[in-house]
Design a protein around this motif. Structure first.
Motif, PDB file in Angstrom:
ATOM      1  N   TYR A 203      -0.626   2.683   8.693  1.00  8.44           N
ATOM      2  CA  TYR A 203      -1.387   1.438   8.772  1.00  8.44           C
ATOM      3  C   TYR A 203      -2.799   1.712   9.254  1.00  8.44           C
ATOM      4  O   TYR A 203      -2.998   2.507  10.168  1.00  8.44           O
ATOM      5  CB  TYR A 203      -0.719   0.463   9.748  1.00  8.44           C
ATOM      6  N   GLN A 204      -3.758   1.049   8.610  1.00  8.11           N
ATOM      7  CA  GLN A 204      -5.166   1.123   9.015  1.00  8.11           C
ATOM      8  C   GLN A 204      -5.603  -0.293   9.328  1.00  8.11           C
ATOM      9  O   GLN A 204      -5.533  -1.170   8.459  1.00  8.11           O
ATOM     10  CB  GLN A 204      -6.019   1.698   7.889  1.00  8.11           C
TER      11      GLN A 204
ATOM     12  N   THR B 266      -8.469   1.748  13.359  1.00 11.52           N
ATOM     13  CA  THR B 266      -7.276   1.920  14.182  1.00 11.52           C
ATOM     14  C   THR B 266      -6.112   2.243  13.270  1.00 11.52           C
ATOM     15  O   THR B 266      -5.871   1.541  12.282  1.00 11.52           O
ATOM     16  CB  THR B 266      -6.988   0.652  15.006  1.00 11.52           C
ATOM     17  N   TYR B 267      -5.389   3.321  13.603  1.00 11.56           N
ATOM     18  CA  TYR B 267      -4.254   3.776  12.800  1.00 11.56           C
ATOM     19  C   TYR B 267      -2.969   3.695  13.615  1.00 11.56           C
ATOM     20  O   TYR B 267      -2.958   3.969  14.810  1.00 11.56           O
ATOM     21  CB  TYR B 267      -4.478   5.215  12.323  1.00 11.56           C
ATOM     22  N   GLN B 268      -1.891   3.313  12.915  1.00 11.85           N
ATOM     23  CA  GLN B 268      -0.557   3.296  13.500  1.00 11.85           C
ATOM     24  C   GLN B 268       0.442   3.733  12.433  1.00 11.85           C
ATOM     25  O   GLN B 268       0.159   3.669  11.234  1.00 11.85           O
ATOM     26  CB  GLN B 268      -0.188   1.903  14.001  1.00 11.85           C
ATOM     27  N   ILE B 269       1.601   4.154  12.900  1.00 10.43           N
ATOM     28  CA  ILE B 269       2.659   4.640  12.011  1.00 10.43           C
ATOM     29  C   ILE B 269       3.942   3.868  12.308  1.00 10.43           C
ATOM     30  O   ILE B 269       4.217   3.516  13.456  1.00 10.43           O
ATOM     31  CB  ILE B 269       2.932   6.143  12.260  1.00 10.43           C
ATOM     32  N   LYS B 270       4.724   3.626  11.270  1.00  7.75           N
ATOM     33  CA  LYS B 270       6.101   3.161  11.412  1.00  7.75           C
ATOM     34  C   LYS B 270       6.981   4.174  10.703  1.00  7.75           C
ATOM     35  O   LYS B 270       6.629   4.663   9.627  1.00  7.75           O
ATOM     36  CB  LYS B 270       6.317   1.784  10.790  1.00  7.75           C
TER      37      LYS B 270
ATOM     38  N   SER C 213      11.032   1.444  12.453  1.00  3.37           N
ATOM     39  CA  SER C 213      10.660   1.493  13.869  1.00  3.37           C
ATOM     40  C   SER C 213       9.571   0.475  14.185  1.00  3.37           C
ATOM     41  O   SER C 213       8.959  -0.110  13.283  1.00  3.37           O
ATOM     42  CB  SER C 213      10.139   2.892  14.225  1.00  3.37           C
ATOM     43  N   ASP C 214       9.319   0.319  15.479  1.00  3.36           N
ATOM     44  CA  ASP C 214       8.147  -0.431  15.916  1.00  3.36           C
ATOM     45  C   ASP C 214       6.915   0.409  15.593  1.00  3.36           C
ATOM     46  O   ASP C 214       7.020   1.590  15.268  1.00  3.36           O
ATOM     47  CB  ASP C 214       8.202  -0.679  17.426  1.00  3.36           C
ATOM     48  N   PHE C 215       5.742  -0.198  15.740  1.00  6.08           N
ATOM     49  CA  PHE C 215       4.508   0.545  15.538  1.00  6.08           C
ATOM     50  C   PHE C 215       4.392   1.659  16.571  1.00  6.08           C
ATOM     51  O   PHE C 215       4.794   1.502  17.724  1.00  6.08           O
ATOM     52  CB  PHE C 215       3.281  -0.359  15.695  1.00  6.08           C
ATOM     53  N   SER C 216       3.805   2.771  16.159  1.00  8.61           N
ATOM     54  CA  SER C 216       3.463   3.833  17.096  1.00  8.61           C
ATOM     55  C   SER C 216       2.319   3.343  17.982  1.00  8.61           C
ATOM     56  O   SER C 216       1.720   2.293  17.736  1.00  8.61           O
ATOM     57  CB  SER C 216       3.007   5.080  16.333  1.00  8.61           C
ATOM     58  N   THR C 217       1.987   4.150  18.962  1.00  2.83           N
ATOM     59  CA  THR C 217       0.801   3.881  19.768  1.00  2.83           C
ATOM     60  C   THR C 217      -0.414   3.928  18.847  1.00  2.83           C
ATOM     61  O   THR C 217      -0.516   4.805  17.983  1.00  2.83           O
ATOM     62  CB  THR C 217       0.660   4.939  20.875  1.00  2.83           C
ATOM     63  N   ALA C 218      -1.330   3.000  19.030  1.00  6.15           N
ATOM     64  CA  ALA C 218      -2.518   2.934  18.181  1.00  6.15           C
ATOM     65  C   ALA C 218      -3.478   4.067  18.511  1.00  6.15           C
ATOM     66  O   ALA C 218      -3.627   4.464  19.663  1.00  6.15           O
ATOM     67  CB  ALA C 218      -3.220   1.596  18.367  1.00  6.15           C
TER      68      ALA C 218
ATOM     69  N   ARG D 130      -0.937  -1.872   5.801  1.00  9.33           N
ATOM     70  CA  ARG D 130      -0.287  -0.647   5.325  1.00  9.33           C
ATOM     71  C   ARG D 130      -1.087  -0.064   4.167  1.00  9.33           C
ATOM     72  O   ARG D 130      -1.347  -0.732   3.182  1.00  9.33           O
ATOM     73  CB  ARG D 130       1.154  -0.933   4.895  1.00  9.33           C
ATOM     74  N   ILE D 131      -1.454   1.216   4.332  1.00 12.56           N
ATOM     75  CA  ILE D 131      -2.289   1.861   3.310  1.00 12.56           C
ATOM     76  C   ILE D 131      -1.576   3.002   2.609  1.00 12.56           C
ATOM     77  O   ILE D 131      -2.073   3.497   1.605  1.00 12.56           O
ATOM     78  CB  ILE D 131      -3.618   2.363   3.899  1.00 12.56           C
ATOM     79  N   ALA D 132      -0.422   3.445   3.153  1.00 11.54           N
ATOM     80  CA  ALA D 132       0.255   4.575   2.521  1.00 11.54           C
ATOM     81  C   ALA D 132       1.699   4.668   2.991  1.00 11.54           C
ATOM     82  O   ALA D 132       2.062   4.149   4.041  1.00 11.54           O
ATOM     83  CB  ALA D 132      -0.463   5.882   2.847  1.00 11.54           C
ATOM     84  N   GLU D 133       2.499   5.332   2.159  1.00 10.43           N
ATOM     85  CA  GLU D 133       3.881   5.670   2.492  1.00 10.43           C
ATOM     86  C   GLU D 133       4.061   7.154   2.205  1.00 10.43           C
ATOM     87  O   GLU D 133       3.706   7.619   1.133  1.00 10.43           O
ATOM     88  CB  GLU D 133       4.858   4.863   1.641  1.00 10.43           C
ATOM     89  N   LEU D 134       4.572   7.884   3.197  1.00  7.48           N
ATOM     90  CA  LEU D 134       4.814   9.312   3.017  1.00  7.48           C
ATOM     91  C   LEU D 134       6.297   9.591   3.115  1.00  7.48           C
ATOM     92  O   LEU D 134       6.968   9.081   4.012  1.00  7.48           O
ATOM     93  CB  LEU D 134       4.105  10.121   4.103  1.00  7.48           C
ATOM     94  N   ASN D 135       6.818  10.395   2.205  1.00 10.03           N
ATOM     95  CA  ASN D 135       8.208  10.820   2.295  1.00 10.03           C
ATOM     96  C   ASN D 135       8.361  11.814   3.433  1.00 10.03           C
ATOM     97  O   ASN D 135       7.504  12.669   3.640  1.00 10.03           O
ATOM     98  CB  ASN D 135       8.668  11.475   0.980  1.00 10.03           C
TER      99      ASN D 135
END
Length: 72
Positions: A9-10, A40-44, A53-58, A14-19
């Motif tokens: 996420y940017q 600001t970027y975050q990962i799920k 999952s919840d969002f990662s730390t930003a 959501r801007i991308a999905e990675l396998n």
């Protein structure tokens, strides 16, 4: 459970999905960003059962300002 994919996420979008294959390090390159701007970027993470999952730390990252050429 193993992770199946990661959502990137940017600024909340959501801007991308990675396998997530074989627990290898994944990278994602963001291109075409304006200069002198913060993002600001975050990962799920999504496991193989589909649990998200919840969002990662930003993490906030600025792009560089336009460099000024040295004067002669």
């Amino acid at each position: 459970m193993k992770m199946a994919e990661y959502f990137i996420y940017q600024n909340g979008k959501r801007i991308a999905e990675l396998n997530a294959t074989n627990d290898t390090l994944q990278t994602y390159l963001v291109k075409g960003l304006p200069q002198d701007t913060e993002y600001t970027y975050q990962i799920k993470a999504v496991d193989d059962a589909g649990n998200v999952s919840d969002f990662s730390t930003a993490l906030t990252i600025p792009t560089l300002a336009d460099p000024v050429a040295p004067s002669a």
